[in-house]
Design a protein around this motif. Structure first.
Motif, PDB file in Angstrom:
ATOM      1  N   ALA A 195       0.846  -1.190   0.000  1.00  0.00           N
ATOM      2  CA  ALA A 195       0.000   0.000   0.000  1.00  0.00           C
ATOM      3  C   ALA A 195       0.882   1.240   0.000  1.00  0.00           C
ATOM      4  N   VAL A 196       0.869   1.985  -1.098  1.00  0.00           N
ATOM      5  CA  VAL A 196       1.692   3.189  -1.246  1.00  0.00           C
ATOM      6  C   VAL A 196       0.780   4.391  -1.020  1.00  0.00           C
ATOM      7  N   ALA A 197       0.593   4.749   0.249  1.00  0.00           N
ATOM      8  CA  ALA A 197      -0.331   5.817   0.622  1.00  0.00           C
ATOM      9  C   ALA A 197       0.414   7.140   0.773  1.00  0.00           C
ATOM     10  N   LEU A 198      -0.079   8.174   0.077  1.00  0.00           N
ATOM     11  CA  LEU A 198       0.504   9.507   0.121  1.00  0.00           C
ATOM     12  C   LEU A 198      -0.562  10.506   0.536  1.00  0.00           C
ATOM     13  N   ALA A 199      -0.148  11.505   1.314  1.00  0.00           N
ATOM     14  CA  ALA A 199      -1.067  12.548   1.765  1.00  0.00           C
ATOM     15  C   ALA A 199      -0.373  13.899   1.696  1.00  0.00           C
ATOM     16  N   LEU A 200      -1.162  14.939   1.483  1.00  0.00           N
ATOM     17  CA  LEU A 200      -0.640  16.302   1.443  1.00  0.00           C
ATOM     18  C   LEU A 200      -0.545  16.837   2.857  1.00  0.00           C
ATOM     19  N   ASP A 201       0.561  17.502   3.164  1.00  0.00           N
ATOM     20  CA  ASP A 201       0.755  18.134   4.466  1.00  0.00           C
ATOM     21  C   ASP A 201       0.988  19.615   4.226  1.00  0.00           C
ATOM     22  N   THR A 202       0.036  20.449   4.616  1.00  0.00           N
ATOM     23  CA  THR A 202       0.147  21.894   4.399  1.00  0.00           C
ATOM     24  C   THR A 202       0.527  22.641   5.666  1.00  0.00           C
ATOM     25  N   CYS A 203       0.868  21.932   6.724  1.00  0.00           N
ATOM     26  CA  CYS A 203       1.288  22.585   7.962  1.00  0.00           C
ATOM     27  C   CYS A 203       2.687  23.172   7.784  1.00  0.00           C
ATOM     28  N   THR A 221       4.291  19.835   2.018  1.00  0.00           N
ATOM     29  CA  THR A 221       5.064  18.715   1.495  1.00  0.00           C
ATOM     30  C   THR A 221       4.124  17.536   1.284  1.00  0.00           C
ATOM     31  N   VAL A 222       4.656  16.460   0.798  1.00  0.00           N
ATOM     32  CA  VAL A 222       3.897  15.216   0.629  1.00  0.00           C
ATOM     33  C   VAL A 222       4.445  14.202   1.623  1.00  0.00           C
ATOM     34  N   ARG A 223       3.552  13.540   2.299  1.00  0.00           N
ATOM     35  CA  ARG A 223       3.967  12.540   3.285  1.00  0.00           C
ATOM     36  C   ARG A 223       3.544  11.146   2.858  1.00  0.00           C
ATOM     37  N   ALA A 224       4.374  10.197   3.224  1.00  0.00           N
ATOM     38  CA  ALA A 224       4.129   8.793   2.905  1.00  0.00           C
ATOM     39  C   ALA A 224       3.841   8.035   4.193  1.00  0.00           C
ATOM     40  N   LEU A 225       2.883   7.136   4.129  1.00  0.00           N
ATOM     41  CA  LEU A 225       2.553   6.303   5.284  1.00  0.00           C
ATOM     42  C   LEU A 225       3.459   5.078   5.273  1.00  0.00           C
ATOM     43  N   LEU A 226       4.360   5.012   6.250  1.00  0.00           N
ATOM     44  CA  LEU A 226       5.366   3.963   6.290  1.00  0.00           C
ATOM     45  C   LEU A 226       5.302   3.200   7.605  1.00  0.00           C
ATOM     46  N   VAL A 227       5.866   2.007   7.587  1.00  0.00           N
ATOM     47  CA  VAL A 227       6.016   1.227   8.816  1.00  0.00           C
ATOM     48  C   VAL A 227       7.499   0.918   9.007  1.00  0.00           C
ATOM     49  N   GLU A 228       7.909   0.935  10.238  1.00  0.00           N
ATOM     50  CA  GLU A 228       9.283   0.517  10.565  1.00  0.00           C
ATOM     51  C   GLU A 228       9.282  -0.988  10.769  1.00  0.00           C
TER      52      GLU A 228
END
Length: 377
Positions: free
Chosen positions: A34-42, A47-54
């Motif tokens: 699952a390559v999930a991307l979200a916009l971060d306007t803070c 920027t663009v953020r990716a949902l990752l797991v360690e």
């Protein structure tokens, strides 16, 4: 649905089905990512953020990866369902509305578990126990970076800035452009020994002719030049370290930085001709400044403000040939605080534009990344 239920019990089994034995062929495994991307306007700049797991286990323990895992033999209808299931199991989040296939990744050795096995002490024979792993990655775009909850085999789940992993792809200020110059210098020695190396570096990394969509090609060039740790791994996934590795961003597990480069390039292209992709990141309504910030964050480069407005919201009765993707709502975004100024107007994506692919893609008015009299970086 189990295999027993799928097999008709009242029909004879074909001869080929009785004689076929999968063990006669190389072992293969399939995963969904699952390559999930979200916009971060803070903050001062979006920027663009990716949902990752360690990763909590080996291989690549401690490195970031996309949520994903092996297909459930009985439960998953396809790799898309596997990716969505793994997203929920590893982060607690549900898949957003915007989901599309990104690509299939099957490079030999991409997963070190392919080479798992042991040597028989009595005979010295190598007993192979691994399987070659192919993954199908699915791009998922969302406007809300909901806080994840790690589970399953993930040590933690988090949203991370994509430019921490691909720093050369964000050129919105002089500091970032200077960092790109350092990468080009690192490529110089390799470029003069590789076929067409100098021309390829100039074409892909030159500021004057920068093409933001060619993220995958730039990553492939860095891999070919062995400037990133992923290019220096042995069969067990152990990388040879260099002092300048930090210049090239954070390492990821498996080939997941390649998947990130592919995903970022895909989104950079889609916002030009598929308004649904941009709306997935911003939501159905936004101000023109918010739309511009979103496009700049995705592309990693600045836009000309007034020309951008004409590009996405040209006058209804004007002579512009630019496709209209948003229209005025007559409402305004409430201003934070009580300072002076007029509240910005809200625009809504046009339903007809969202449902279709634009016949003529949006020509974004990018600002020059290098002075007109400068050559490539």
């Amino acid at each position: 649905m189990s295999d027993e239920i799928k097999v008709p019990v009242d029909e004879p089994v074909p001869d080929w089905a009785s004689s076929y034995n999968a063990k006669e062929y190389p072992r293969q495994s399939v995963t969904g990512d699952a390559v999930a991307l979200a916009l971060d306007t803070c903050g001062a700049r979006g920027t663009v953020r990716a949902l990752l797991v360690e990763r909590g286990g080996v291989p690549y323990q401690g490195l970031d990866a996309w949520p994903g895992g092996f297909m459930d033999w009985d439960g998953d209808e396809d790799t898309r369902q596997a990716a969505i299931r793994e997203l929920h199991e590893e982060t607690g989040l549900q898949a957003p509305e915007f989901v599309e296939a990104l690509g299939s990744y099957s490079r030999n050795g991409r997963d070190p578990r392919q080479f798992a096995g042991y040597r028989d002490e009595a005979t010295g024979e190598w007993i192979a126990r691994g399987a070659r792993v192919t993954t199908a990655a699915y791009l998922m775009l969302t406007a809300r970076a909901v806080e994840p909850q790690p589970a399953d085999d993930a040590a933690r789940a988090h949203w991370a800035d994509v430019y921490d992993y691909l720093p050369w792809e964000d050129l919105r200020d002089e500091r970032r452009q200077a960092s790109l110059g350092s990468i080009v210098q690192a490529l110089d020695g390799w470029a003069h020994t590789a076929p067409d190396g100098v021309e390829r570096v100039r074409e892909l990394f030159g500021l004057r002719d920068w093409n933001e969509e060619r993220t995958a090609e730039r990553w492939a060039l860095l891999m070919e030049a062995e400037l990133v740790p992923e290019a220096r791994r042995d069969v067990w996934g152990r990388a040879q370290r260099r002092e300048d590795d930090g210049l090239f961003g954070r390492e990821m597990a498996f080939d997941h930085r390649q998947i990130l480069a592919d995903a970022l390039g895909r989104v950079r292209g889609k916002i030009k001709y598929t308004p649904a992709a941009l709306m997935a990141l911003t939501g159905p309504e936004a101000t023109l400044d918010e739309l511009q910030a979103a496009c700049e964050a995705v592309a990693g480069r600045p836009l000309h403000r007034s020309n951008f407005r004409r590009a996405v919201a040209p006058a209804e009765h004007g002579k512009s040939r630019a496709p209209r993707i948003v229209a005025r709502t007559g409402r305004r975004r409430p201003r934070e605080g009580k300072g002076p100024g007029v509240a910005p107007e809200l625009y809504a994506f046009l339903p007809d534009a969202v449902r279709a692919r634009l016949d003529t893609s949006i020509r974004f008015p990018w600002l020059h990344l290098a002075p007109e009299d400068e050559g490539s970086a």
